[in-house]
Design a protein around this motif. Structure first.
Motif, PDB file in Angstrom:
ATOM      1  N   ILE A 165       0.834  -1.201   0.000  1.00 23.07           N
ATOM      2  CA  ILE A 165       0.000   0.000   0.000  1.00 23.07           C
ATOM      3  C   ILE A 165       0.870   1.253   0.000  1.00 23.07           C
ATOM      4  CG2 ILE A 165      -1.678   1.324   1.349  1.00 23.07           C
ATOM      5  CD1 ILE A 165      -2.744  -1.382   2.399  1.00 23.07           C
ATOM      6  N   LEU A 166       1.920   1.218   0.812  1.00 26.72           N
ATOM      7  CA  LEU A 166       2.837   2.352   0.884  1.00 26.72           C
ATOM      8  C   LEU A 166       3.483   2.622  -0.468  1.00 26.72           C
ATOM      9  CD1 LEU A 166       4.249   4.431   2.734  1.00 26.72           C
ATOM     10  CD2 LEU A 166       6.023   2.712   3.136  1.00 26.72           C
ATOM     11  N   LYS A 167       3.914   1.563  -1.128  1.00 27.58           N
ATOM     12  CA  LYS A 167       4.535   1.713  -2.454  1.00 27.58           C
ATOM     13  C   LYS A 167       3.576   2.356  -3.447  1.00 27.58           C
ATOM     14  CE  LYS A 167       4.401  -1.380  -5.504  1.00 27.58           C
ATOM     15  NZ  LYS A 167       3.750  -1.722  -6.796  1.00 27.58           N
ATOM     16  N   GLU A 168       2.329   1.918  -3.440  1.00 31.64           N
ATOM     17  CA  GLU A 168       1.347   2.466  -4.373  1.00 31.64           C
ATOM     18  C   GLU A 168       1.082   3.938  -4.099  1.00 31.64           C
ATOM     19  OE1 GLU A 168      -0.022   1.110  -7.099  1.00 31.64           O
ATOM     20  OE2 GLU A 168       1.335  -0.551  -6.740  1.00 31.64           O
ATOM     21  N   GLY A 169       1.144   4.331  -2.834  1.00 29.96           N
ATOM     22  CA  GLY A 169       0.939   5.723  -2.502  1.00 29.96           C
ATOM     23  C   GLY A 169       2.130   6.597  -2.838  1.00 29.96           C
ATOM     24  N   LEU A 170       3.328   6.026  -2.731  1.00 34.37           N
ATOM     25  CA  LEU A 170       4.551   6.798  -2.926  1.00 34.37           C
ATOM     26  C   LEU A 170       4.927   7.036  -4.385  1.00 34.37           C
ATOM     27  CD1 LEU A 170       7.048   5.359  -0.257  1.00 34.37           C
ATOM     28  CD2 LEU A 170       6.219   7.721  -0.393  1.00 34.37           C
ATOM     29  N   HIS A 171       4.772   6.030  -5.229  1.00 34.73           N
ATOM     30  CA  HIS A 171       5.454   6.089  -6.523  1.00 34.73           C
ATOM     31  C   HIS A 171       5.031   7.244  -7.438  1.00 34.73           C
ATOM     32  CE1 HIS A 171       2.593   4.440  -9.486  1.00 34.73           C
ATOM     33  NE2 HIS A 171       2.247   3.525  -8.620  1.00 34.73           N
ATOM     34  N   PRO A 172       3.757   7.706  -7.449  1.00 28.56           N
ATOM     35  CA  PRO A 172       3.450   8.829  -8.356  1.00 28.56           C
ATOM     36  C   PRO A 172       4.184  10.110  -7.969  1.00 28.56           C
ATOM     37  CG  PRO A 172       1.441   7.663  -7.717  1.00 28.56           C
ATOM     38  CD  PRO A 172       2.533   7.167  -6.811  1.00 28.56           C
ATOM     39  N   SER A 173       4.212  10.445  -6.683  1.00 29.85           N
ATOM     40  CA  SER A 173       4.854  11.689  -6.266  1.00 29.85           C
ATOM     41  C   SER A 173       6.375  11.598  -6.362  1.00 29.85           C
ATOM     42  CB  SER A 173       4.450  12.043  -4.827  1.00 29.85           C
ATOM     43  OG  SER A 173       4.874  11.053  -3.921  1.00 29.85           O
ATOM     44  N   ILE A 174       6.935  10.425  -6.076  1.00 30.58           N
ATOM     45  CA  ILE A 174       8.384  10.257  -6.191  1.00 30.58           C
ATOM     46  C   ILE A 174       8.812  10.380  -7.646  1.00 30.58           C
ATOM     47  CG2 ILE A 174      10.245   8.553  -6.020  1.00 30.58           C
ATOM     48  CD1 ILE A 174       9.191   7.721  -3.365  1.00 30.58           C
ATOM     49  N   ASN A 175       8.035   9.802  -8.531  1.00 25.94           N
ATOM     50  CA  ASN A 175       8.349   9.916  -9.959  1.00 25.94           C
ATOM     51  C   ASN A 175       8.336  11.384 -10.392  1.00 25.94           C
ATOM     52  OD1 ASN A 175       8.660   8.656 -12.717  1.00 25.94           O
ATOM     53  ND2 ASN A 175       6.739   9.748 -13.027  1.00 25.94           N
ATOM     54  N   CYS A 227       8.955  -0.395  -8.953  1.00 24.59           N
ATOM     55  CA  CYS A 227       9.804  -0.537  -7.762  1.00 24.59           C
ATOM     56  C   CYS A 227       9.001  -1.062  -6.576  1.00 24.59           C
ATOM     57  CB  CYS A 227      10.405   0.812  -7.381  1.00 24.59           C
ATOM     58  SG  CYS A 227      11.583   1.464  -8.577  1.00 24.59           S
ATOM     59  N   ASP A 228       9.685  -1.774  -5.684  1.00 25.89           N
ATOM     60  CA  ASP A 228       9.049  -2.138  -4.428  1.00 25.89           C
ATOM     61  C   ASP A 228       9.263  -1.025  -3.409  1.00 25.89           C
ATOM     62  OD1 ASP A 228      11.687  -2.392  -3.638  1.00 25.89           O
ATOM     63  OD2 ASP A 228      11.609  -4.556  -3.328  1.00 25.89           O
ATOM     64  N   ALA A 229       8.666  -1.196  -2.227  1.00 24.36           N
ATOM     65  CA  ALA A 229       8.767  -0.156  -1.206  1.00 24.36           C
ATOM     66  C   ALA A 229      10.210   0.099  -0.795  1.00 24.36           C
ATOM     67  CB  ALA A 229       7.930  -0.549   0.015  1.00 24.36           C
ATOM     68  N   SER A 230      11.010  -0.960  -0.718  1.00 23.24           N
ATOM     69  CA  SER A 230      12.405  -0.817  -0.296  1.00 23.24           C
ATOM     70  C   SER A 230      13.175   0.101  -1.236  1.00 23.24           C
ATOM     71  CB  SER A 230      13.083  -2.187  -0.239  1.00 23.24           C
ATOM     72  OG  SER A 230      14.455  -2.057   0.059  1.00 23.24           O
ATOM     73  N   ALA A 231      13.000  -0.087  -2.546  1.00 20.97           N
ATOM     74  CA  ALA A 231      13.719   0.737  -3.524  1.00 20.97           C
ATOM     75  C   ALA A 231      13.332   2.205  -3.390  1.00 20.97           C
ATOM     76  CB  ALA A 231      13.428   0.238  -4.938  1.00 20.97           C
ATOM     77  N   LEU A 232      12.042   2.477  -3.241  1.00 21.25           N
ATOM     78  CA  LEU A 232      11.585   3.859  -3.124  1.00 21.25           C
ATOM     79  C   LEU A 232      12.038   4.489  -1.816  1.00 21.25           C
ATOM     80  CD1 LEU A 232       7.949   3.514  -4.532  1.00 21.25           C
ATOM     81  CD2 LEU A 232      10.018   4.230  -5.745  1.00 21.25           C
ATOM     82  N   GLN A 277      -2.570  10.708  -2.937  1.00 15.89           N
ATOM     83  CA  GLN A 277      -2.339   9.253  -2.955  1.00 15.89           C
ATOM     84  C   GLN A 277      -1.827   8.735  -1.609  1.00 15.89           C
ATOM     85  OE1 GLN A 277      -1.186  11.416  -5.229  1.00 15.89           O
ATOM     86  NE2 GLN A 277      -1.274  10.568  -7.305  1.00 15.89           N
ATOM     87  N   MET A 278      -1.027   9.561  -0.930  1.00 18.74           N
ATOM     88  CA  MET A 278      -0.502   9.147   0.364  1.00 18.74           C
ATOM     89  C   MET A 278      -1.547   9.275   1.473  1.00 18.74           C
ATOM     90  SD  MET A 278       2.423   7.771   0.277  1.00 18.74           S
ATOM     91  CE  MET A 278       3.210   7.962   1.886  1.00 18.74           C
ATOM     92  N   ALA A 279      -2.426  10.246   1.342  1.00 19.09           N
ATOM     93  CA  ALA A 279      -3.528  10.351   2.298  1.00 19.09           C
ATOM     94  C   ALA A 279      -4.405   9.105   2.206  1.00 19.09           C
ATOM     95  CB  ALA A 279      -4.346  11.612   2.032  1.00 19.09           C
ATOM     96  N   THR A 280      -4.672   8.671   0.973  1.00 16.78           N
ATOM     97  CA  THR A 280      -5.448   7.446   0.763  1.00 16.78           C
ATOM     98  C   THR A 280      -4.698   6.230   1.300  1.00 16.78           C
ATOM     99  OG1 THR A 280      -6.487   8.368  -1.213  1.00 16.78           O
ATOM    100  CG2 THR A 280      -6.508   5.971  -0.979  1.00 16.78           C
ATOM    101  N   ALA A 281      -3.382   6.182   1.049  1.00 19.14           N
ATOM    102  CA  ALA A 281      -2.569   5.065   1.540  1.00 19.14           C
ATOM    103  C   ALA A 281      -2.621   4.985   3.061  1.00 19.14           C
ATOM    104  CB  ALA A 281      -1.130   5.220   1.064  1.00 19.14           C
TER     105      ALA A 281
END
Length: 237
Positions: free
Chosen positions: A27-37, A130-135, A195-199
């Motif tokens: 869940i964390l990965k899904e919330g993180l990846h759009p903003s990190i990108n 990416c998985d959560a660890s990579a991000l 996305q992170m608020a939802t996560a």
């Protein structure tokens, strides 16, 4: 007997803790990846605007890493290497150059991002893969994420590593309480990102979910009541 052992395992509280904790990382990965990108794309663009040498293409198109060391790099790729190290939050840490294809640093922001990630990212083409660890490692090592508390990021990484290295795939309730607290603090730093608020909401739901498995004809009870965690039970059909 096999069915009873399986039901016992699936209803083991500490195993369910392990499953929930792992799901929270997804869940964390899904919330993180759009903003990190998005942030890495902006960071990459800033670097190009600030340094004209970085805008020049690789002279050979064959600069590469060998045994995690860059060899025979041309002047633009060498400059990229210097810039990557300059923006590393922990310069003494190992940089996994094997992740990168240097000729693409000029055109692909994610090739830049992979320099700040754990090894094994060479074939990854974007944040969504990416998985959560990579991000989390990217956030920890690249200084374009200075607004994020590095100590807190490393704490989440530590919990992730403990979870993945659990030989019995089990974690205790006390561990889960600390994990939940740390995740909440981490997610709170991104509360301005939808996305992170939802996560954050999904993580809360996951940690309070009842993972009890019921199979007709099999008795199993697991009803340890711990404050902040659910009480699970399975009854006989």
């Amino acid at each position: 007997m096999v069915l009873e052992e399986l039901v016992f395992r699936l209803n083991d509280r500490e195993y369910k803790n392990w499953l929930k904790a792992g799901r929270c990382l997804l869940i964390l990965k899904e919330g993180l990846h759009p903003s990190i990108n998005q942030q890495m794309r902006a960071f990459h663009g800033d670097l190009l605007n600030q340094n004209s040498l970085l805008r020049k293409p690789c002279h050979t198109s064959s600069c590469k890493a060998s045994r995690n060391k860059l060899s025979s790099t041309c002047s633009p790729c060498t400059e990229w290497q210097k810039v990557i190290l300059r923006h590393h939050r922990q310069p003494d840490a190992t940089v996994n150059w094997d992740n990168c294809f240097p000729p693409s640093w000029r055109t692909d922001h994610w090739e830049l991002a992979k320099a700040y990630m754990p090894r094994g990212q060479g074939k990854v083409k974007g944040a969504h893969q990416c998985d959560a660890s990579a991000l989390l490692n990217l956030i920890n090592y690249c200084d374009c994420f200075l607004s994020v508390d590095g100590k807190l990021v490393r704490e989440v990484i530590r919990y992730r590593n403990e979870l993945m290295h659990s030989c019995e795939l089990r974690v205790k309730d006390e561990w889960m309480r600390h994990y939940q607290t740390t995740l909440k603090k981490f997610v709170r730093q991104f509360r301005h990102i939808p996305q992170m608020a939802t996560a954050g909401q999904q993580i809360d739901e996951m940690l309070s979910a009842d993972f009890s498995i019921w199979v007709s004809g099999v008795d199993q009870m697991d009803s340890v009541d711990v404050e902040g965690l659910e009480s699970d039970s399975v009854s006989k059909g």
